[in-house]
Scaffold this active site. Structure first.
Site, PDB file in Angstrom:
ATOM      1  N   ASP A 109       6.505  -4.011   8.037  1.00 59.90           N
ATOM      2  CA  ASP A 109       7.502  -3.318   8.863  1.00 59.90           C
ATOM      3  C   ASP A 109       7.266  -3.493  10.368  1.00 59.90           C
ATOM      4  O   ASP A 109       8.226  -3.555  11.142  1.00 59.90           O
ATOM      5  CB  ASP A 109       7.636  -1.841   8.470  1.00 59.90           C
ATOM      6  CG  ASP A 109       6.304  -1.131   8.367  1.00 59.90           C
ATOM      7  OD1 ASP A 109       5.262  -1.765   8.647  1.00 59.90           O
ATOM      8  OD2 ASP A 109       6.298   0.065   8.012  1.00 59.90           O
ATOM      9  N   THR A 121       3.476  -8.687   2.367  1.00 58.95           N
ATOM     10  CA  THR A 121       2.320  -7.787   2.425  1.00 58.95           C
ATOM     11  C   THR A 121       1.904  -7.467   0.991  1.00 58.95           C
ATOM     12  O   THR A 121       2.768  -7.300   0.124  1.00 58.95           O
ATOM     13  CB  THR A 121       2.617  -6.457   3.171  1.00 58.95           C
ATOM     14  OG1 THR A 121       1.615  -5.493   2.810  1.00 58.95           O
ATOM     15  CG2 THR A 121       3.962  -5.863   2.846  1.00 58.95           C
ATOM     16  N   ASP A 162       4.961  -1.969   0.271  1.00 59.81           N
ATOM     17  CA  ASP A 162       5.298  -0.667   0.868  1.00 59.81           C
ATOM     18  C   ASP A 162       6.509  -0.740   1.789  1.00 59.81           C
ATOM     19  O   ASP A 162       6.677   0.107   2.664  1.00 59.81           O
ATOM     20  CB  ASP A 162       4.081  -0.121   1.635  1.00 59.81           C
ATOM     21  CG  ASP A 162       3.682  -1.019   2.803  1.00 59.81           C
ATOM     22  OD1 ASP A 162       4.142  -2.177   2.859  1.00 59.81           O
ATOM     23  OD2 ASP A 162       2.915  -0.556   3.661  1.00 59.81           O
ATOM     24  N   ARG A 192      -2.524   0.586   1.864  1.00 60.98           N
ATOM     25  CA  ARG A 192      -2.280   1.426   3.048  1.00 60.98           C
ATOM     26  C   ARG A 192      -1.879   2.828   2.585  1.00 60.98           C
ATOM     27  O   ARG A 192      -2.654   3.455   1.894  1.00 60.98           O
ATOM     28  CB  ARG A 192      -1.227   0.794   3.952  1.00 60.98           C
ATOM     29  CG  ARG A 192      -1.328   1.242   5.400  1.00 60.98           C
ATOM     30  CD  ARG A 192      -0.368   0.502   6.268  1.00 60.98           C
ATOM     31  NE  ARG A 192      -0.774  -0.875   6.514  1.00 60.98           N
ATOM     32  CZ  ARG A 192      -1.659  -1.252   7.445  1.00 60.98           C
ATOM     33  NH1 ARG A 192      -2.204  -0.369   8.226  1.00 60.98           N
ATOM     34  NH2 ARG A 192      -1.987  -2.519   7.603  1.00 60.98           N
TER      35      ARG A 192
HETATM   36  O1  F6P Z   1      -1.392  -4.158   4.845  1.00 59.28           O
HETATM   37  C1  F6P Z   1      -2.336  -4.861   4.126  1.00 59.28           C
HETATM   38  C2  F6P Z   1      -3.676  -4.176   4.163  1.00 59.28           C
HETATM   39  O2  F6P Z   1      -4.599  -4.959   3.434  1.00 59.28           O
HETATM   40  C3  F6P Z   1      -3.693  -2.735   3.661  1.00 59.28           C
HETATM   41  O3  F6P Z   1      -3.702  -2.646   2.267  1.00 59.28           O
HETATM   42  C4  F6P Z   1      -4.929  -2.207   4.319  1.00 59.28           C
HETATM   43  O4  F6P Z   1      -4.841  -0.825   4.520  1.00 59.28           O
HETATM   44  C5  F6P Z   1      -4.932  -2.930   5.637  1.00 59.28           C
HETATM   45  O5  F6P Z   1      -4.118  -4.073   5.492  1.00 59.28           O
HETATM   46  C6  F6P Z   1      -6.306  -3.382   6.087  1.00 59.28           C
HETATM   47  O6  F6P Z   1      -6.167  -3.906   7.345  1.00 59.28           O
HETATM   48  P1  F6P Z   1      -7.265  -4.815   8.058  1.00 59.28           P
HETATM   49  O7  F6P Z   1      -7.192  -6.176   7.445  1.00 59.28           O
HETATM   50  O8  F6P Z   1      -6.845  -4.819   9.477  1.00 59.28           O
HETATM   51  O9  F6P Z   1      -8.597  -4.186   7.802  1.00 59.28           O
END
Ligand code: F6P
Length: 353
Positions: free
Chosen positions: A106, A128, A132, A174
């Site tokens: 988003d 993603t 979501d 997330r």
């Molecule tokens: O949006 C994808 C995701 O893997 C989520 O499931 C998770 O909360 C977040 O990104 C983790 O983000 P980062 O890679 O910045 O740690």
């Protein structure tokens, strides 16, 4: 038909398996239509920094089966500012980019809508692992991530059986419990805890205790990361209240990598080709969605509102500003989505023990 000199393609936000298949489809569809393609590296940050390359068909050869994104990805704070946006527009003009296909979540779509209001035609593609984005039934990467999760949980169950243990496995998503619900169902988890559905801890503990008394040796509990500050404490409570030795496992970023499944390769390819087709038809400020197994498009503002409504973030004041027929459509999408989610959750509950 709109005349394009060049379009750009970028991936932004968290990477997801299948993004490469989308980049490939966008590139090859545009080239076939006689339009040049700029591969933009590092999402919107790379766009502002003019980090890009004119792609030939060869640049996207052999990537359909690769995880990650050959265009790299980033989350950019600068791009959200007026100065950042001005930089991005200047770079587009300099490189003769008239349209952009932006693949991501988003945040990526909000960026696309901002570019669109400043004269760059944009189409978003949902990418993603979290699934979501409420306007679409499916986001690229979701299936691969879930297949990774079930393979890992199946392995964890083997060792639980040997040692007569319970393992509480935390999965990504997330704030959404979609990964947890479907993987919990598919692995026969004794309980699934997600942020958006009330969790009956007492009956979960009771189920484990009763099953142990009946001779069951292995237990899997799946917890969504969206159920904040819960999984580790719950692991301790299971052990204390049932006597079943328990472990906690956070699967982490292993869920984001790996070769995309057939579902992700095919959906990404369909969405990539569709996005270019829509751009060529002169459409802009839209996001590609999968709804009831069809690939369709939706205005980005509308899609973001569906998302806000679904996540309970829309105030009554905001609702009052939306045309009643639009609000009714948004509500219908939200109800469908919630119904599907609850169906899966209830089936998991019924079939778990
Ligand atoms: O949006 C994808 C995701 O893997 C989520 O499931 C998770 O909360 C977040 O990104 C983790 O983000 P980062 O890679 O910045 O740690």
């Amino acid at each position: 038909m709109t005349e394009f000199r060049r379009i750009g393609v970028l991936t932004s936000g968290g990477d997801a398996p299948g993004m490469n298949a989308a980049v490939r489809a966008v590139t090859r569809s545009a080239l076939l239509g006689g339009v040049e393609v700029m591969g933009i590296y590092g999402g919107y940050q790379g766009l502002m920094e003019d980090d890009m390359k004119l792609f030939t068909s060869k640049d996207v050869a052999g990537i359909v089966s690769h995880g990650g994104t050959i265009l790299y990805s980033a989350r950019s704070e600068e791009f959200k500012t007026e100065a950042g946006m001005a930089k991005a527009i200047a770079v587009c003009r300099k490189n003769h980019i008239d349209g952009i296909v932006a693949i991501g979540g988003d945040g990526t779509f909000r960026g696309a809508t901002d570019l669109s209001t400043r004269g760059i035609k944009t189409v978003g593609i949902p990418g993603t692992i979290d699934n979501d984005i409420s306007s679409t039934d499916y986001t690229i990467g979701f299936d691969t991530a879930m297949n990774t999760v079930i393979q890992l949980i199946d392995k964890i169950r083997d060792t639980c059986e040997s040692h007569a243990r319970c393992d509480v496995v935390e999965v990504m998503g997330r704030n959404a419990g979609d990964i947890a619900i479907q993987t919990g169902l598919a692995t026969g988890a004794v309980a699934i805890a997600v942020g958006e559905i009330p969790f009956d801890e007492k009956s979960a503990i009771e189920r484990i205790r009763n099953a142990r008394n009946n001779g069951k040796r292995n237990f899997i509990v799946v917890v969504a990361e969206g159920k904040k500050n819960f999984a580790e404490g719950f692991t301790e409570r299971i052990e204390a209240q049932t006597g079943v030795e328990s472990r906690f496992t956070r699967l982490g970023h292993v869920q984001r990598g790996g070769s995309p499944t057939l579902r992700d390769r095919v959906t990404a390819s369909l969405m990539g080709e569709y996005a270019v087709d829509k751009l060529f038809q002169g459409m802009s400020d839209i996001v590609v969605c999968e709804r009831n197994s069809n690939i369709v498009s939706m205005n980005i503002g509308f899609a973001l509102n569906v998302d806000r409504l679904f996540k309970g973030k829309m105030t009554d004041e905001e609702k009052a500003k939306i045309a009643p027929e639009d609000l009714a459509k948004m509500e219908e999408i939200c109800i469908e989505r919630q119904t599907k989610k609850m169906q899966l959750y209830n089936t998991a509950k019924i079939t778990c023990l």
